[in-house]
Design a protein around this motif. Structure first.
Motif: not given
Length: 347
Positions: A221-247
């Motif tokens: 389903g697209h929501m699980i796929i989106e979480l994977e895509m988000l995780q992949a892009k955040l790997a290139g943004l190491p200073n991204f706030p964890p709380d913002l990621k959860v939201l």
């Protein structure tokens, strides 16, 4: 050249038509006598139609499959106020005999302009982390190309090439407008949710011949796929706030709004709630618009049954049009017009 498009159904009611279609679905069902008949859903760029083949089924049963192109000859009429085709003859077409652009609906809007509008919203972000995240997706050439072409759904809404981008731009406009009335809303977070909420559709759906699900899309389903895509892009943004990621993750998994609609979680903060309702509104308004467009040639202001909305619809603009004496005059007979063969091309 394709002889007939589904947008022309009203002009050819109770006539024999000959035209080509893509097979969207194919089912073998039993008649009351126990004999088999073929139940097909056929499509072209203007929509889809149900078709039945009652006779000589065994001769063609193995001649074609879903996603094949067929030349069909049959009677176009209405059943329960919806157009259908009773198939008399069918022949599978080779790829060299068809123009692919005839079979998949496509947005009438300028895709480049839609993409620029979307980029314009992102350029106004005040939060540097959210801005960097969305820009990372938009600058990915593979994602950008797919985002510009993918449909937003298989059938329910914005089910056409470019539908995802069309839907998201429309949703961003609504988010931008409505957030001004609610000062507690984090506009950047809301617009990030709008951009990401359906991005997994680029991998969930396939749209080469007809709109269908990929194996990955069916299984995840697209929501699980989106979480994977988000995780992949955040790997290139190491200073991204964890709380913002959860939201952002919650925006993704709650945007369907209700458990029965496939939402793992209910929206639990203001931006999530607003995203759900505006997404639902945009989807339903497009479903209505598309239904009115499909039945533009019909005299009745009431449409046929809309399966995604679960009701018939009243075209209020048509309903309010001035009525002429001819419109009010009863028909001479309640009997359907005799079938008229208007197909003048070789089968």
């Amino acid at each position: 050249m394709k002889e007939f498009f589904l947008s022309e159904c009203a002009q050819f009611e109770n006539k024999i038509i000959t035209s080509s279609f893509v097979v969207v679905t194919k089912q073998l069902k039993p008649k009351k006598t126990g004999e088999p008949y073929l139940a097909l859903t056929l499509g072209d760029r203007c929509g889809q139609i149900e078709a039945k083949m009652w006779d000589n089924v065994e001769e063609v049963l193995d001649a074609f499959e879903q996603d094949d192109f067929l030349k069909i000859k049959g009677l176009l009429n209405k059943y329960k106020n919806r157009f259908q085709i009773t198939i008399h003859k069918v022949r599978k077409l080779g790829d060299s005999e068809i123009d692919f652009s005839d079979y998949l609906p496509k947005t009438t809007k300028n895709v480049d302009q839609l993409w620029q509008t979307l980029a314009g919203f992102v350029a106004t972000f005040q939060d540097p982390h959210l801005k960097a995240l969305v820009e990372a997706f938009m600058k990915d050439p593979e994602i950008a190309q797919a985002y510009r072409n993918a449909p937003a759904a298989k059938t329910l809404h914005h089910a056409y090439i470019g539908g995802l981008l069309d839907h998201v731009v429309s949703l961003c406009r609504s988010c931008d407008l409505i957030s001004r009335n609610y000062p507690q809303i984090n506009r950047d977070l809301l617009l990030t949710g709008a951009f990401l909420h359906d991005i997994g559709k680029i991998h969930e759906l396939t749209y080469n011949r007809s709109f269908s699900y990929t194996t990955r899309g069916q299984l995840l389903g697209h929501m699980i796929i989106e979480l994977e895509m988000l995780q992949a892009k955040l790997a290139g943004l190491p200073n991204f706030p964890p709380d913002l990621k959860v939201l952002i993750e919650h925006l993704i998994i709650s945007h369907h709004g209700q458990y029965e609609f496939g939402s793992p979680k209910l929206p639990m903060f203001p931006e999530a709630l607003m995203l759900h309702y505006l997404d639902d509104l945009d989807s339903k308004m497009e479903s209505m618009r598309a239904q009115f467009e499909r039945e533009v040639g019909m005299e009745n202001a009431w449409t046929g049954y809309n399966p995604s909305l679960g009701r018939s619809l009243l075209n209020s603009a048509k309903f309010l049009e001035p009525k002429t004496a001819e419109d009010r005059r009863p028909s001479d007979s309640g009997e359907p017009a005799p079938a008229d063969d208007k197909s003048n091309s070789k089968f």
